[in-house]
Write a protein that holds these residues in place. Structure first.
Motif, short mmCIF file in Angstrom:
data_model
loop_
_atom_site.label_atom_id
_atom_site.label_comp_id
_atom_site.label_asym_id
_atom_site.label_seq_id
_atom_site.Cartn_x
_atom_site.Cartn_y
_atom_site.Cartn_z
N ILE A 136 40.16 104.13 -33.68
CA ILE A 136 38.77 103.70 -33.75
C ILE A 136 38.25 103.39 -32.35
O ILE A 136 38.84 102.60 -31.61
CB ILE A 136 38.62 102.46 -34.65
N VAL A 137 37.15 104.06 -31.97
CA VAL A 137 36.49 103.80 -30.69
C VAL A 137 35.46 102.70 -30.91
O VAL A 137 34.49 102.88 -31.64
CB VAL A 137 35.82 105.07 -30.15
N LEU A 138 35.69 101.55 -30.28
CA LEU A 138 34.84 100.39 -30.51
C LEU A 138 33.89 100.11 -29.35
O LEU A 138 33.29 99.03 -29.30
CB LEU A 138 35.70 99.15 -30.75
N SER B 98 37.37 104.19 -25.58
CA SER B 98 37.02 105.59 -25.40
C SER B 98 38.01 106.43 -26.18
O SER B 98 39.06 105.94 -26.62
CB SER B 98 37.07 105.99 -23.92
N LEU B 99 37.69 107.71 -26.36
CA LEU B 99 38.60 108.61 -27.07
C LEU B 99 39.95 108.68 -26.37
O LEU B 99 41.01 108.59 -27.01
CB LEU B 99 37.97 110.01 -27.16
N GLY B 100 39.94 108.85 -25.03
CA GLY B 100 41.19 108.92 -24.30
C GLY B 100 42.01 107.65 -24.41
O GLY B 100 43.24 107.69 -24.52
N VAL C 94 40.39 109.90 -35.35
CA VAL C 94 39.59 109.02 -34.52
C VAL C 94 38.15 108.99 -35.01
O VAL C 94 37.54 110.04 -35.25
CB VAL C 94 39.62 109.47 -33.04
N VAL C 95 37.62 107.78 -35.18
CA VAL C 95 36.21 107.62 -35.56
C VAL C 95 35.55 106.68 -34.57
O VAL C 95 36.19 105.83 -33.96
CB VAL C 95 36.08 107.07 -37.00
#
Length: 209
Positions: free
Chosen positions: A103-105, A134-136, A154-155
């Protein structure tokens, strides 16, 4: 015993990789791999990952080169693909395909939002939770998860409910009747219809570069 290797078309860690399989059983496959000094950590469920530069040596040792399509057929016909034993792979807690929720917060942190409860994610079949800005960042955290993960879903979360709804949608599409995941492994990279990014191990290094 017949040993097969496909073309080295899979990119990872700055190299190209192929798959090495056997159509008669894992004992024979492990024995051949050991004779060629292929490390046990290269075993990935129903095959060994082998670098492109080793192909000629493996062919000289008796392996037969086939297409990736034929390799899938051989595994299916030999009944070995569905078994996917993971006990030889360091970090795996079971023989199931392990999928993590990422989860990208970044956008939600200012509002003080929190990710879904781990218990809720566990009920959906996710083996781990990786949260980052971040995604990375999320992928790097997922890669260090234990048990080791085949893929991470990933959301991007602005608040918990949409993130959980996206993860529920992916779980509904890919989970088996007994709760395990299907069709997600280390080669996965796709965008789910509900917006989730499904990423396999082989794609993780590129996301950190």
């Amino acid at each position: 015993m017949a040993i097969f290797v496909d073309a080295p078309i899979w990119p990872a860690h700055g190299r190209r990789w192929a798959h090495l399989i056997c159509d008669t059983g894992f004992a024979e496959l492990h024995a051949f791999a050991a004779s060629q000094e292929i490390p046990a950590r290269a075993f990935d469920g129903d095959h060994y990952d082998v670098p492109a530069e080793s192909i000629s040596r493996l062919l000289s040792a008796g392996a037969t080169q086939v297409s990736t399509r034929d390799m899938v057929r051989i595994l299916r016909d030999s009944k070995l693909r569905s078994m996917r034993p993971r006990s030889a792979k360091p970090g795996y807690a079971s023989r199931r395909i392990a999928v993590g929720a990422g989860i990208v917060l970044a956008a939600a942190q200012g509002a003080g939002q929190q990710p879904p409860e781990r218990a809720a994610l566990s009920e959906l079949g996710f083996a781990a939770l990786a949260v980052g800005k971040s995604l990375g960042d999320v992928v790097a955290r997922a890669e260090s998860s234990r048990p080791a993960l085949d893929s991470v879903v990933v959301v991007g979360a602005f608040e918990p409910a949409p993130a959980l709804a996206q993860l529920q949608a992916v779980s509904s599409d890919f989970r088996l009747a007994d709760g395990g995941f299907a069709s997600l492994d280390g080669r996965t990279r796709l965008r789910h219809r509900d917006g989730a990014e499904i990423i396999g191990r082989v794609h993780w290094p590129a996301l950190r570069e």
